[in-house]
Design a protein around this motif. Sequence first.
Motif, PDB file in Angstrom:
ATOM      1  N   CYS A  54       1.038  -3.070  -5.206  1.00  0.00           N
ATOM      2  CA  CYS A  54      -0.132  -2.911  -4.345  1.00  0.00           C
ATOM      3  C   CYS A  54       0.087  -3.693  -3.056  1.00  0.00           C
ATOM      4  O   CYS A  54       0.994  -4.516  -2.963  1.00  0.00           O
ATOM      5  CB  CYS A  54      -1.391  -3.397  -5.049  1.00  0.00           C
ATOM      6  N   CYS A  55      -0.797  -3.433  -2.066  1.00  0.00           N
ATOM      7  CA  CYS A  55      -0.762  -4.193  -0.819  1.00  0.00           C
ATOM      8  C   CYS A  55      -1.043  -5.659  -1.147  1.00  0.00           C
ATOM      9  O   CYS A  55      -2.006  -5.961  -1.850  1.00  0.00           O
ATOM     10  CB  CYS A  55      -1.805  -3.641   0.139  1.00  0.00           C
ATOM     11  N   LYS A  56      -0.199  -6.539  -0.644  1.00  0.00           N
ATOM     12  CA  LYS A  56      -0.379  -7.960  -1.026  1.00  0.00           C
ATOM     13  C   LYS A  56      -1.632  -8.564  -0.394  1.00  0.00           C
ATOM     14  O   LYS A  56      -2.107  -9.600  -0.844  1.00  0.00           O
ATOM     15  CB  LYS A  56       0.852  -8.788  -0.652  1.00  0.00           C
ATOM     16  N   ILE A  57      -2.190  -7.893   0.614  1.00  0.00           N
ATOM     17  CA  ILE A  57      -3.417  -8.422   1.228  1.00  0.00           C
ATOM     18  C   ILE A  57      -4.667  -7.816   0.570  1.00  0.00           C
ATOM     19  O   ILE A  57      -5.516  -8.548   0.070  1.00  0.00           O
ATOM     20  CB  ILE A  57      -3.428  -8.169   2.760  1.00  0.00           C
ATOM     21  N   CYS A  58      -4.777  -6.476   0.570  1.00  0.00           N
ATOM     22  CA  CYS A  58      -6.058  -5.875   0.142  1.00  0.00           C
ATOM     23  C   CYS A  58      -6.027  -5.242  -1.251  1.00  0.00           C
ATOM     24  O   CYS A  58      -7.039  -4.738  -1.716  1.00  0.00           O
ATOM     25  CB  CYS A  58      -6.515  -4.851   1.171  1.00  0.00           C
ATOM     26  N   GLU A  59      -4.866  -5.249  -1.911  1.00  0.00           N
ATOM     27  CA  GLU A  59      -4.727  -4.724  -3.277  1.00  0.00           C
ATOM     28  C   GLU A  59      -4.819  -3.194  -3.375  1.00  0.00           C
ATOM     29  O   GLU A  59      -5.010  -2.652  -4.468  1.00  0.00           O
ATOM     30  CB  GLU A  59      -5.728  -5.383  -4.246  1.00  0.00           C
ATOM     31  N   VAL A  71       2.753  -4.495   2.541  1.00  0.00           N
ATOM     32  CA  VAL A  71       1.460  -4.540   3.238  1.00  0.00           C
ATOM     33  C   VAL A  71       1.125  -3.106   3.649  1.00  0.00           C
ATOM     34  O   VAL A  71       1.945  -2.416   4.246  1.00  0.00           O
ATOM     35  CB  VAL A  71       1.513  -5.457   4.488  1.00  0.00           C
ATOM     36  N   CYS A  72      -0.082  -2.633   3.311  1.00  0.00           N
ATOM     37  CA  CYS A  72      -0.447  -1.233   3.556  1.00  0.00           C
ATOM     38  C   CYS A  72      -0.663  -0.980   5.050  1.00  0.00           C
ATOM     39  O   CYS A  72      -0.836  -1.924   5.835  1.00  0.00           O
ATOM     40  CB  CYS A  72      -1.694  -0.858   2.756  1.00  0.00           C
ATOM     41  N   SER A  73      -0.692   0.296   5.416  1.00  0.00           N
ATOM     42  CA  SER A  73      -0.769   0.641   6.841  1.00  0.00           C
ATOM     43  C   SER A  73      -2.079   0.165   7.473  1.00  0.00           C
ATOM     44  O   SER A  73      -2.099  -0.265   8.629  1.00  0.00           O
ATOM     45  CB  SER A  73      -0.601   2.153   7.033  1.00  0.00           C
ATOM     46  N   SER A  74      -3.170   0.183   6.709  1.00  0.00           N
ATOM     47  CA  SER A  74      -4.430  -0.232   7.346  1.00  0.00           C
ATOM     48  C   SER A  74      -4.460  -1.746   7.570  1.00  0.00           C
ATOM     49  O   SER A  74      -5.023  -2.226   8.552  1.00  0.00           O
ATOM     50  CB  SER A  74      -5.648   0.287   6.574  1.00  0.00           C
ATOM     51  N   CYS A  75      -3.812  -2.530   6.690  1.00  0.00           N
ATOM     52  CA  CYS A  75      -3.732  -3.977   6.933  1.00  0.00           C
ATOM     53  C   CYS A  75      -2.753  -4.300   8.061  1.00  0.00           C
ATOM     54  O   CYS A  75      -2.923  -5.310   8.748  1.00  0.00           O
ATOM     55  CB  CYS A  75      -3.334  -4.725   5.662  1.00  0.00           C
ATOM     56  N   VAL A  76      -1.723  -3.432   8.239  1.00  0.00           N
ATOM     57  CA  VAL A  76      -0.795  -3.629   9.366  1.00  0.00           C
ATOM     58  C   VAL A  76      -1.533  -3.314  10.667  1.00  0.00           C
ATOM     59  O   VAL A  76      -1.472  -4.076  11.642  1.00  0.00           O
ATOM     60  CB  VAL A  76       0.466  -2.727   9.233  1.00  0.00           C
TER      61      VAL A  76
HETATM   62 ZN    ZN Z   1      -3.817  -3.616   2.621  1.00  0.00          ZN
END
Ligand code: ZN
Length: 248
Positions: A54-59, A71-76
């Motif tokens: 999963c994305c390490k920031i938002c899961e 890290v997912c595209s929306s967190c990037v």
């Molecule tokens: Zn994310």
Amino acid sequence: MNSFKKFLQRIGLYALELCWPRNCPVCGRSGDRENRHICSACFAKLEWIESGSCCKICETPIATHVDHEFVCSSCVASKPHYDFLRSSLIYSYPIDYVIQMFKYEGSVFFTEELSEILEGTVKAKFPYEEIDLIIPVPLHKNRILKRGYNQSELLATALSHRLNRAVDTVSFIRKADTPQQARLSHEERSENVKGAFKVVRPEYIRARTILLIDDVTTSGATLNECAKVLKQAGASKVWCLTLAKVRD
Ligand SMILES: [Zn+2]
Ligand SMILES: [Zn+2]
């Protein structure tokens, strides 16, 4: 007076719950888990969010397995103000039903078993020894007067006893009585909570690693706005934990 009456009612209900064994409030079958209201059949239906790929920031989960930190595209595209966000469960039946009762129908007897679920997630997904302070997402005082309690505050307080960490329900407040997020689109949610929160005792927030608690993650806009304000007041880290997350 109204809120005092509600308070007395809650104490009465809570006392009744403690001494009177009762049926599972979800399915009506008789309870079969000691000191808990949700029965084993309903508990088995909970959809747990495993700490997999999963994305390490938002899961946000990713379809393929990756070994590196992702890290997912929306967190990037727009890095959240919180350091990371985790949830225990997917917001599906029966936890959606339990949360509705807990939040809107005065079923505060769920507090202990819901905080037990949170405790498991903290221990599985967070370096929890580093947490200095647990803070609930605050409700505006008008909302508390109407509802009688803040469900996130109940969870944060019960969790603080389980983890032996301080809880602070005073230093961080909601100063704007914004419309409920549930009726808004994702874009409207971010706008709706902008400027809604305030740190009133920055000396209690500065240089602290904070675990921020809420019941449900939908867009993450509320948690992100809270994290922004806490960081502006000098919090060194803001980690977010919710009981359930609306499916991506
Ligand atoms: Zn994310
Ligand atoms: Zn049940």
